[in-house]
Write an enzyme that holds these catalytic residues in place. Structure first.
Site, PDB file in Angstrom:
ATOM      1  N   GLY A  75       0.814  -1.210   0.000  1.00 33.36           N
ATOM      2  CA  GLY A  75       0.000   0.000   0.000  1.00 33.36           C
ATOM      3  C   GLY A  75       0.850   1.262   0.000  1.00 33.36           C
ATOM      4  N   THR A  76       1.958   1.228   0.731  1.00 32.79           N
ATOM      5  CA  THR A  76       2.813   2.416   0.832  1.00 32.79           C
ATOM      6  C   THR A  76       3.318   2.823  -0.542  1.00 32.79           C
ATOM      7  OG1 THR A  76       3.459   1.786   3.069  1.00 32.79           O
ATOM      8  CG2 THR A  76       4.927   3.309   1.906  1.00 32.79           C
ATOM      9  N   ASN A 154      -7.766   3.385   8.966  1.00 30.76           N
ATOM     10  CA  ASN A 154      -7.138   2.227   9.586  1.00 30.76           C
ATOM     11  C   ASN A 154      -7.318   2.185  11.100  1.00 30.76           C
ATOM     12  OD1 ASN A 154      -5.402   4.477   8.577  1.00 30.76           O
ATOM     13  ND2 ASN A 154      -4.032   3.725  10.162  1.00 30.76           N
ATOM     14  N   GLN A 182      -7.500  -0.421   3.708  1.00 35.56           N
ATOM     15  CA  GLN A 182      -8.282  -1.054   4.777  1.00 35.56           C
ATOM     16  C   GLN A 182      -9.679  -1.462   4.320  1.00 35.56           C
ATOM     17  OE1 GLN A 182      -7.296  -2.097   7.656  1.00 35.56           O
ATOM     18  NE2 GLN A 182      -5.319  -1.076   7.832  1.00 35.56           N
ATOM     19  N   SER A 202      -3.640  -3.362  -0.648  1.00 36.64           N
ATOM     20  CA  SER A 202      -2.495  -4.102  -0.132  1.00 36.64           C
ATOM     21  C   SER A 202      -2.950  -5.483   0.323  1.00 36.64           C
ATOM     22  CB  SER A 202      -1.891  -3.335   1.048  1.00 36.64           C
ATOM     23  OG  SER A 202      -0.821  -4.052   1.612  1.00 36.64           O
ATOM     24  N   HIS A 204      -1.720  -7.831   2.427  1.00 35.39           N
ATOM     25  CA  HIS A 204      -1.621  -8.396   3.781  1.00 35.39           C
ATOM     26  C   HIS A 204      -2.724  -7.937   4.721  1.00 35.39           C
ATOM     27  CE1 HIS A 204       0.390  -5.057   6.213  1.00 35.39           C
ATOM     28  NE2 HIS A 204       0.584  -4.598   5.007  1.00 35.39           N
ATOM     29  N   THR A 240      11.862  -7.449 -11.356  1.00 36.57           N
ATOM     30  CA  THR A 240      11.174  -8.740 -11.472  1.00 36.57           C
ATOM     31  C   THR A 240      10.004  -8.785 -10.501  1.00 36.57           C
ATOM     32  OG1 THR A 240      13.243  -9.776 -12.089  1.00 36.57           O
ATOM     33  CG2 THR A 240      11.489 -11.255 -11.320  1.00 36.57           C
ATOM     34  N   CYS A 327       3.377   1.537  14.242  1.00 35.58           N
ATOM     35  CA  CYS A 327       4.478   2.293  13.648  1.00 35.58           C
ATOM     36  C   CYS A 327       5.754   1.490  13.808  1.00 35.58           C
ATOM     37  CB  CYS A 327       4.565   3.717  14.169  1.00 35.58           C
ATOM     38  SG  CYS A 327       5.067   3.915  15.851  1.00 35.58           S
TER      39      CYS A 327
HETATM   40  N1  PLP Z   1      -2.761   2.723   4.008  1.00 37.74           N
HETATM   41  C1  PLP Z   1      -3.436   2.301   5.082  1.00 37.74           C
HETATM   42  C2  PLP Z   1      -4.773   2.878   5.359  1.00 37.74           C
HETATM   43  C3  PLP Z   1      -2.897   1.346   5.923  1.00 37.74           C
HETATM   44  O1  PLP Z   1      -3.582   0.934   6.991  1.00 37.74           O
HETATM   45  C4  PLP Z   1      -1.621   0.813   5.614  1.00 37.74           C
HETATM   46  C5  PLP Z   1      -0.977  -0.170   6.506  1.00 37.74           C
HETATM   47  O2  PLP Z   1      -0.901   0.022   7.703  1.00 37.74           O
HETATM   48  C6  PLP Z   1      -0.958   1.274   4.472  1.00 37.74           C
HETATM   49  C7  PLP Z   1      -1.557   2.224   3.693  1.00 37.74           C
HETATM   50  C8  PLP Z   1       0.391   0.758   4.074  1.00 37.74           C
HETATM   51  O3  PLP Z   1       0.276  -0.494   3.459  1.00 37.74           O
HETATM   52  P1  PLP Z   1       1.537  -1.476   3.362  1.00 37.74           P
HETATM   53  O4  PLP Z   1       1.791  -1.962   4.749  1.00 37.74           O
HETATM   54  O5  PLP Z   1       1.104  -2.554   2.441  1.00 37.74           O
HETATM   55  O6  PLP Z   1       2.662  -0.681   2.821  1.00 37.74           O
END
Ligand code: PLP
Length: 389
Positions: A75-76, A154, A182, A202, A204, A240, A327
């Protein structure tokens, strides 16, 4: 059974959901198969097929065309790809909601352009009147308007009026980025119907492996190349592909689509609400109770009972929750999300409890019982014994 003998209870799905069996099987299958998706031989073609199968599943989960999905490391990176692309395409002024995840807030602030905060009300819902007014006086020097508004928060689970925001942003000729990390797999997400320009997910968070995410993009979004290399992901992201991670993400996307009811999120709502009622009797405040929320998430703040004490006491009792967003330092910090909601006085006293596909009613009950024990011990320590007692 003594407390020490009881199995641990995991109620931190919003940090990472336990890996679902379908995802585990898909990861193993991909690892055993091997092969580089860019290779033209049979092994390469088999790996390519896994990636494209997963692309179709993830796209299906969020209602996006498979061709308009870039796989990322999570997600990041998906959030960063959207924000950096918007700036590269000429946005000089970014509007970011007050409750965005750090990966959006920090990336926006690292761009060297102005960042404005879209406020939320006491229920944690974005103020669209503010947004409409701000967009109405947008200046040409600010470039194309860019707005980041997440679909579900989140920490609180509060669901945002993204479709309405998208209409405002579209009318202003802008770019709406939606962090749906989320929300995906927890509520229906339809990228096309929402009218957003980019949307991040994301794996996970729904029971896939960590390190696999995706960005969906629409026709009005111009994606820039974040990583140069071998031209993977149609030249948008060199390197890759993480075939096993992507494959696990695809499997969990498929399972989440088919089994949304059955995989426990809806059941979590009744258990969560029962837990909330019990905590409220001890003076706890449920965040965003009046707003639409994810069924699995409880964000609750208790005046005078610091978050870190709650999290540690619960952990000692075998119940894992969090003090808000996890965090990386492992430190507990006062929640900026609660502060943005006008609950600054409670920002250091909130915890987030989040269940999911494997959570049971007994898990929520264990949480509530353990919380009450911790609360009573804390209250007893705070109330000095009467003199001579
Ligand atoms: N955005 C939200 C709302 C999240 O809760 C998170 C993870 O905590 C992320 C982005 C980041 O995702 P990732 O851990 O896959 O980088």
């Amino acid at each position: 059974m003594s407390g020490a003998m009881q199995a641990r209870v995991y109620l931190d799905y919003n940090a990472t959901a336990p890996v679902r069996p379908q995802a585990r099987a898909a990861v193993l299958r991909a690892l055993e198969l091997g092969g580089n998706p860019s290779s033209v031989h049979a092994a390469g073609r088999a790996a390519r097929a896994l990636v494209e199968e997963a692309r179709a599943e993830v796209a299906g989960l969020i209602g996006a065309p498979a061709a308009d999905l870039v796989f990322t490391s999570g997600g990041t990176e998906a959030n960063a790809l959207a924000i950096e692309s918007a700036v590269a395409a000429g946005s000089r002024q970014l509007i970011v909601s007050a409750i965005e995840h750090d990966s959006v807030q920090e990336t926006a602030r690292a761009q060297g352009v102005a960042v404005e905060v879209l406020p939320v009300d006491r229920n944690g819902v974005a103020d669209l009147d503010w947004l409409a007014a701000r967009l109405a006086r947008w200046g040409a020097a600010d470039g194309r308007p860019f707005v980041a508004l997440m679909l579900a928060n989140n920490e609180t689970g509060i669901i945002q009026p993204v479709a309405e925001a998208a209409a405002l942003v579209r009318d202003a000729g802008g770019w709406l980025h939606v962090d749906a990390v989320q929300a995906a797999g927890k509520i229906p997400v339809d990228f096309s119907a929402l009218g957003a320009d980019t949307l991040a997910v994301s794996g996970h968070k729904l029971g896939g492996p960590q390190g696999a995410g995706a960005l969906a993009f629409g026709r009005r979004a111009v994606l820039s190349r974040r990583q140069h290399g071998g031209g993977q992901e149609r030249g948008r992201r060199g390197g890759t592909e993480n075939v096993s991670g992507i494959s696990g993400f695809g499997a969990v996307a498929e399972a989440s689509r088919e089994l949304r009811e059955a995989h426990g999120l809806v059941r979590n709502q009744a258990w969560r609400d029962a837990a909330a009622e019990r905590l409220k009797r001890a003076g706890a405040v449920v965040m965003g109770e009046a707003a639409p929320r994810l069924a699995n998430t409880l964000c609750v703040a208790t005046p005078g009972f610091p978050s870190d004490l709650q999290v540690m006491a619960l952990d000692l009792a075998g119940v894992m929750v969090s003090a808000g967003a996890a965090c990386s330092s492992g430190k507990v910090k006062a929640s900026p999300v609660l502060a943005a909601m006008g609950h600054g006085d409670l920002a250091g006293c909130g915890i987030r409890v989040s269940g999911g596909w494997a959570t049971t009613e007994a898990d929520w009950n264990r949480f509530t019982d353990a919380w009450f024990e911790a609360f009573q011990r804390h209250a007893a320590r705070r109330t000095p014994a009467p003199a001579g007692a």
